[in-house]
Structure formats: structure tokens, C-alpha cells
Design a protein around this motif. Structure first.
Motif, PDB file in Angstrom:
ATOM      1  N   GLU A   1      24.421  56.847  17.822  1.00  0.00           N
ATOM      2  CA  GLU A   1      23.317  55.915  17.837  1.00  0.00           C
ATOM      3  C   GLU A   1      22.753  55.683  16.424  1.00  0.00           C
ATOM      4  N   ARG A   2      21.979  54.608  16.297  1.00  0.00           N
ATOM      5  CA  ARG A   2      21.291  54.346  15.043  1.00  0.00           C
ATOM      6  C   ARG A   2      20.272  55.459  14.805  1.00  0.00           C
ATOM      7  N   SER A   3      20.207  55.970  13.576  1.00  0.00           N
ATOM      8  CA  SER A   3      19.279  57.061  13.261  1.00  0.00           C
ATOM      9  C   SER A   3      18.555  56.736  11.961  1.00  0.00           C
ATOM     10  N   VAL A   4      17.215  56.782  12.020  1.00  0.00           N
ATOM     11  CA  VAL A   4      16.425  56.350  10.863  1.00  0.00           C
ATOM     12  C   VAL A   4      15.337  57.370  10.552  1.00  0.00           C
ATOM     13  N   VAL A   5      14.920  57.368   9.289  1.00  0.00           N
ATOM     14  CA  VAL A   5      13.805  58.201   8.836  1.00  0.00           C
ATOM     15  C   VAL A   5      12.702  57.275   8.340  1.00  0.00           C
ATOM     16  N   LEU A   6      11.496  57.484   8.851  1.00  0.00           N
ATOM     17  CA  LEU A   6      10.330  56.751   8.367  1.00  0.00           C
ATOM     18  C   LEU A   6       9.577  57.658   7.399  1.00  0.00           C
ATOM     19  N   VAL A   7       9.565  57.269   6.121  1.00  0.00           N
ATOM     20  CA  VAL A   7       8.873  58.038   5.085  1.00  0.00           C
ATOM     21  C   VAL A   7       7.495  57.392   4.877  1.00  0.00           C
ATOM     22  N   HIS A   8       6.426  58.112   5.229  1.00  0.00           N
ATOM     23  CA  HIS A   8       5.104  57.493   5.242  1.00  0.00           C
ATOM     24  C   HIS A   8       4.202  58.071   4.150  1.00  0.00           C
ATOM     25  N   ASP A   9       3.286  57.238   3.710  1.00  0.00           N
ATOM     26  CA  ASP A   9       2.258  57.687   2.776  1.00  0.00           C
ATOM     27  C   ASP A   9       1.242  58.551   3.526  1.00  0.00           C
ATOM     28  N   ARG A  10       0.483  59.342   2.756  1.00  0.00           N
ATOM     29  CA  ARG A  10      -0.482  60.261   3.360  1.00  0.00           C
ATOM     30  C   ARG A  10      -1.582  59.513   4.102  1.00  0.00           C
ATOM     31  N   ASP A  11      -1.933  58.306   3.632  1.00  0.00           N
ATOM     32  CA  ASP A  11      -3.084  57.614   4.223  1.00  0.00           C
ATOM     33  C   ASP A  11      -2.727  56.733   5.416  1.00  0.00           C
ATOM     34  N   VAL A  12      -1.475  56.779   5.887  1.00  0.00           N
ATOM     35  CA  VAL A  12      -1.097  55.962   7.051  1.00  0.00           C
ATOM     36  C   VAL A  12      -1.716  56.576   8.304  1.00  0.00           C
ATOM     37  N   PRO A  13      -2.493  55.828   9.071  1.00  0.00           N
ATOM     38  CA  PRO A  13      -3.080  56.364  10.302  1.00  0.00           C
ATOM     39  C   PRO A  13      -1.995  56.858  11.258  1.00  0.00           C
ATOM     40  N   LEU A  14      -2.244  58.001  11.859  1.00  0.00           N
ATOM     41  CA  LEU A  14      -1.256  58.609  12.753  1.00  0.00           C
ATOM     42  C   LEU A  14      -0.889  57.679  13.901  1.00  0.00           C
TER      43      LEU A  14
ATOM     44  N   ASP B   1      21.390  65.870   7.772  1.00  0.00           N
ATOM     45  CA  ASP B   1      21.053  66.087   9.175  1.00  0.00           C
ATOM     46  C   ASP B   1      21.565  64.969  10.078  1.00  0.00           C
ATOM     47  N   GLY B   2      22.290  64.018   9.503  1.00  0.00           N
ATOM     48  CA  GLY B   2      22.930  62.988  10.311  1.00  0.00           C
ATOM     49  C   GLY B   2      22.212  61.663  10.392  1.00  0.00           C
ATOM     50  N   TYR B   3      21.160  61.469   9.608  1.00  0.00           N
ATOM     51  CA  TYR B   3      20.446  60.193   9.621  1.00  0.00           C
ATOM     52  C   TYR B   3      21.123  59.199   8.688  1.00  0.00           C
ATOM     53  N   GLY B   4      21.089  57.916   9.092  1.00  0.00           N
ATOM     54  CA  GLY B   4      21.825  56.916   8.338  1.00  0.00           C
ATOM     55  C   GLY B   4      20.977  55.973   7.514  1.00  0.00           C
ATOM     56  N   GLU B   5      19.688  55.789   7.874  1.00  0.00           N
ATOM     57  CA  GLU B   5      18.833  54.816   7.188  1.00  0.00           C
ATOM     58  C   GLU B   5      17.438  55.416   6.969  1.00  0.00           C
ATOM     59  N   PHE B   6      16.708  54.804   6.047  1.00  0.00           N
ATOM     60  CA  PHE B   6      15.294  55.174   5.894  1.00  0.00           C
ATOM     61  C   PHE B   6      14.482  53.931   5.536  1.00  0.00           C
ATOM     62  N   ALA B   7      13.180  54.015   5.812  1.00  0.00           N
ATOM     63  CA  ALA B   7      12.244  52.958   5.432  1.00  0.00           C
ATOM     64  C   ALA B   7      10.930  53.618   5.064  1.00  0.00           C
ATOM     65  N   THR B   8      10.219  53.019   4.110  1.00  0.00           N
ATOM     66  CA  THR B   8       8.909  53.556   3.718  1.00  0.00           C
ATOM     67  C   THR B   8       7.808  52.846   4.508  1.00  0.00           C
ATOM     68  N   VAL B   9       6.782  53.587   4.844  1.00  0.00           N
ATOM     69  CA  VAL B   9       5.693  53.067   5.679  1.00  0.00           C
ATOM     70  C   VAL B   9       4.369  53.263   4.942  1.00  0.00           C
ATOM     71  N   GLY B  10       3.673  52.166   4.714  1.00  0.00           N
ATOM     72  CA  GLY B  10       2.324  52.213   4.155  1.00  0.00           C
ATOM     73  C   GLY B  10       1.315  51.855   5.231  1.00  0.00           C
ATOM     74  N   ALA B  11       0.043  51.855   4.852  1.00  0.00           N
ATOM     75  CA  ALA B  11      -1.016  51.575   5.824  1.00  0.00           C
ATOM     76  C   ALA B  11      -0.912  50.164   6.391  1.00  0.00           C
TER      77      ALA B  11
ATOM     78  N   SER C   1       7.887  44.090   8.979  1.00  0.00           N
ATOM     79  CA  SER C   1       8.042  44.221   7.520  1.00  0.00           C
ATOM     80  C   SER C   1       8.804  45.489   7.099  1.00  0.00           C
ATOM     81  N   LEU C   2       9.223  46.306   8.057  1.00  0.00           N
ATOM     82  CA  LEU C   2      10.007  47.497   7.713  1.00  0.00           C
ATOM     83  C   LEU C   2      11.312  47.088   7.041  1.00  0.00           C
ATOM     84  N   GLN C   3      11.609  47.686   5.920  1.00  0.00           N
ATOM     85  CA  GLN C   3      12.857  47.391   5.200  1.00  0.00           C
ATOM     86  C   GLN C   3      13.708  48.674   5.150  1.00  0.00           C
ATOM     87  N   PHE C   4      14.827  48.637   5.860  1.00  0.00           N
ATOM     88  CA  PHE C   4      15.683  49.826   5.969  1.00  0.00           C
ATOM     89  C   PHE C   4      16.765  49.832   4.882  1.00  0.00           C
ATOM     90  N   LYS C   5      16.999  50.990   4.339  1.00  0.00           N
ATOM     91  CA  LYS C   5      18.035  51.176   3.322  1.00  0.00           C
ATOM     92  C   LYS C   5      18.952  52.299   3.771  1.00  0.00           C
TER      93      LYS C   5
END
Length: 415
Positions: A343-356, A392-402, A408-412
Motif C-alpha cells: 500500500e501507499r505509505s507516507v510520513v507527515l512531518v509537522h511543525d510544533r505549532d500545528v494543532p493536534l 521502516d518501509g515508508y515511500g513518501e513524506f510531506a511537511t505540515v504547517g498550521a 495543499s499537501l505536497q508529497f516527495k
């Protein structure tokens, strides 16, 4: 016995999913049996050398004095043992549950087994077996179904070009009779013949002479091994040409029918190779035996055979049975990572100030679309974080801001 890190475990599960799906597509149903069997059943003389590698379980409640008194008798010390294969448990399972099973029962078993091996590359004390068996069908159709399903598994895993070496224990018995070996000699002779691929014809002949086998019989075998021989075609003429005279016609007819059935199922010439010196060491085989081969390696990727006599030991009446075991550990090591991506596997890398709540809403949307998602807080060493995620087997990532939205998610790619 081994630990598996998350990426290794995920990889193994993806391979297992392919195996299960293909076997189920061929009409097999999965069962489960306990990891332990009675000591007497595991040491009934039907498991070959594997019985010597069985892990036994000490009887509960024995005090030091009773243990000392039974020290020279393993059967007095243990009443249970860890299963060393899945065939003995299947025979017991069928004998116990026969009334609830169809007349011809097609079983899948995928489970760990244990043997007290000397650990080395490719040999483990705990390993996974993937078995399919057909109980209640004495015809060549049963073997053909096992073979086509197993070849289909290789194809689905991207290992096209597999073939199956085939022989019959009745062929071996008849050959040894033609050569002149006595019934008492035959088990030892077969052990030596089984080394043919490793030591060659001269080594086999030398070992048989050293063992004191009948000289005339060894001479007859030596002459047969020295004859010019290519790869026989898997038909009546080819099989007969590869054998001495005196082999029963019904055995040859069974092999020919098997080849024709597999060819019809595969829609091409059957990828079967007749090997009159294929032995396989398990003492419970009574008829057809086979091994799965692939041109990329010089060892087998699985095998099996017919064991019509085993279930009768538990049931009190003879029931035909035949099984095929895929060498899961060998296959999973052989496959490149790209062959088992799921399956598609992604990591969302978020800033500290992003609301949970916002972060988990983005994650839930991706999960709902079928992705596997991990969230990670942005780290000072982003390179290390991304490398670990890829491992760990993940294929893509995207950064997440507030202010990031699902649109607008941009996967790399991570690699």
C-alpha cells in the motif's frame, strides 16, 4: 530464532499476503493447529531425521528424583514437543476432524515450526512454513493442483521461470530392485544417492562401496550413471528413456498424466523436469515427490510429495494425501524490495505549532483513502528522520504547517 524489525516484518507480511491470496484462489482453505503435539506422535518414525531435531517439553510436576530416574529415557521425561513440520499435525488434525471436512480436503497451513538445528545461513531454529495439502484424492490431479498453485505463487511474486523436478518413490524402489540392492540396503543406498548433486556419480559409487553395498548392484548403478543422458522430456517416451527396463507401467502412466495435467493448467508445456534420482529424505513419502526450482539459485525453493500412509496411522484406515511446502524464508530473502511493495505509505512531518486536531484530521483523510500514515514532529536532523522512515518501509513524506490543507499537501519520495 530471530527478531524482525518493522520493515522486515512488513515485507514478510506482504509476501505472505500474496501466498495466501494465490492459494485461496486455487480453492485451498486455511486451518490452524497447536504449536505442540504429543511426544509419541512426533517420534512415531514418520518424520525422518527431523525427529532427532525435535524440541521436547518436560513433563509438568516432575521432581529432581523422578527426573534423575528418567534421565536415560527421553520418552519418560517429555510428553509433548514443538512441531518440527506441519505435515504430522495435519494428519492428526484430519483424523480428529474428518467428519466436519469435505471428502477431498484442500488445506493451507502457514505457521512457525521449530527444529534444533545448528544455526547458520539459511537454517534457523524457528522458521515459517507455507504448506498446501490435498487429502482424499489419489489421482494425479491432486499433485497437479499443488504444482500449478505453487508455480502461480512464484509468478505472482515476480519469480517467473520456475520449474519443478519430479520423481516417484516407487520409481526409486523399482530401480534399486532392478540394480539388485536388497530391501535391507535400500534406506542407506537412498541416503547416498541423495548426495548425487553434491558428490557426483563417482562419489556416490565410492561411498556405496565403502558402505559394503552389494558389489554387483553397485556395478549396475555405476553403469547406469555413466550412460549418456540429457534432460528427458516429460512424456512417456522421455520418462522411459531415462529409466532402466522393469519400472511398473502404472507408475510411469501416473507421471505422464501429471505432466499432461500441469501443461493443460499452465496453457503451455509443463515446466516439469523428470529426475530419476530425486530422493527427498522424509520417510513418509509413498509416491510422487517434487522440488521447486528457479534459475536464479542453485537450491530448491520448496518441495513435497505424496504420503498416503501417514493419516492411516492415526485414523485406522488408509487415506490418500499429498502436500507441497513453499520455502518461505528462502523466497523472502530472494525477492528484491520492489517486488513486494504494498500500500501507499507516507510520513507527515509537522511543525510544533500545528494543532493536534488539524494534524490528525489530515492523517485520517489519507488513511481513509487507503494510505498508511505516520506522523513525525520536525527534527533538527531531518536527514536522519527521513532515512529512518525509509528504512521502516515508508515511500513518501510531506511537511505540515498550521495552514496546510489536504489539497495543499505536497508529497516527495523518500528515496
Amino acid at each position: 530464532m530471530r527478531d524482525f524489525l518493522p520493515a522486515d516484518k512488513a515485507r514478510r507480511e506482504r509476501v505472505l499476503a500474496v501466498i495466501r491470496e494465490r492459494y485461496r484462489a486455487h480453492g485451498f482453505d486455511e486451518i490452524e493447529t497447536p504449536v505442540m503435539e504429543d511426544y509419541d506422535r512426533l517420534h512415531a518414525g514418520i518424520g525422518g531425521d527431523n525427529e532427532k531435531l525435535s524440541f521436547s517439553i518436560l513433563k509438568r510436576g516432575m521432581d529432581a528424583e523422578s527426573i534423575r530416574a528418567a534421565a536415560d529415557d527421553p520418552a519418560a521425561l517429555a510428553d509433548l514437543g514443538l512441531r518440527y513440520d506441519l505435515t504430522v499435525p495435519l494428519a492428526r488434525f484430519y483424523a480428529t476432524n474428518r467428519a466436519q471436512l469435505p471428502t477431498v480436503f484442500r488445506a493451507i497451513q502457514i505457521a512457525p515450526v521449530w527444529r534444533a538445528e545448528r544455526p547458520q545461513k539459511g537454517r534457523y531454529r524457528q522458521f515459517l512454513q507455507c504448506d498446501i495439502d490435498i487429502i482424499g484424492d489419489a489421482s494425479a490431479r491432486a499433485e497437479a493442483e499443488l504444482m500449478t498453485a505453487s508455480l502461480d505463487v512464484l509468478d505472482a511474486l515476480g519469480l517467473e521461470g520456475g520449474s519443478i523436478r519430479v520423481n516417484d518413490r516407487r520409481v526409486l524402489d523399482a530401480m534399486l530392485d532392478v540394480f539388485g540392492f536388497t530391501p535391507e540396503e535400500r534406506p542407506g543406498v537412498l541416503i547416498t544417492i541423495d548426495k548425487l548433486d553434491k558428490v557426483g556419480p563417482s562419489g556416490v559409487v565410492a561411498e556405496l562401496r565403502e558402505r559394503g553395498a552389494a558389489a554387483e548392484a553397485v556395478d549396475a548403478l555405476a553403469a547406469y550413471l555413466d550412460r549418456p543422458a540429457g534432460t528427458p522430456s516429460f512424456d512417456d517416451a522421455g520418462i522411459r528413456a531415462a529409466l532402466p527396463t522393469g519400472i511398473p507401467d502404472d507408475v510411469i502412466a501416473h507421471l505422464v498424466a501429471l505432466g499432461e495435467t500441469v501443461a493443460a493448467a499452465r496453457g503451455a508445456d509443463a515446466p516439469l523436469v523428470f529426475d530419476p534420482f530425486l530422493v527427498r529424505g522424509m520417510g513418509y513419502y509413498t509416491g510422487t515427490i517434487f522440488e521447486l526450482a528457479h534459475p536464479s539459485v542453485d537450491y530448491s525453493l520448496g518441495g513435497g510429495g505424496r504420503y498416503d500412509g501417514m493419516i492411516g496411522r492415526f485414523l485406522g484406515q488408509q487415506v490418500p494425501a499429498v502436500g507441497f511446502s513453499i520455502g518461505f524464508e528462502r523466497i523472502v530473502d530472494l525477492l528484491p524490495d520492489t517486488a513486494v511493495q504494498g500500500e501507499r505509505s507516507v510520513v507527515l512531518v509537522h511543525d510544533r505549532d500545528v494543532p493536534l486536531a488539524h494534524l490528525l484530521a489530515l492523517k485520517s483523510g489519507l488513511v481513509a483513502d487507503g494510505a498508511r500514515v505516520r506522523v513525525e514532529q520536525r527534527a533538527k536532523n531531518m536527514k536522519a528522520l527521513l532515512e529512518r522512515s525509509a528504512a521502516d518501509g515508508y515511500g513518501e513524506f510531506a511537511t505540515v504547517g498550521a495552514d496546510t490543507t489536504a489539497e495543499s499537501l505536497q508529497f516527495k519520495p523518500l528515496s
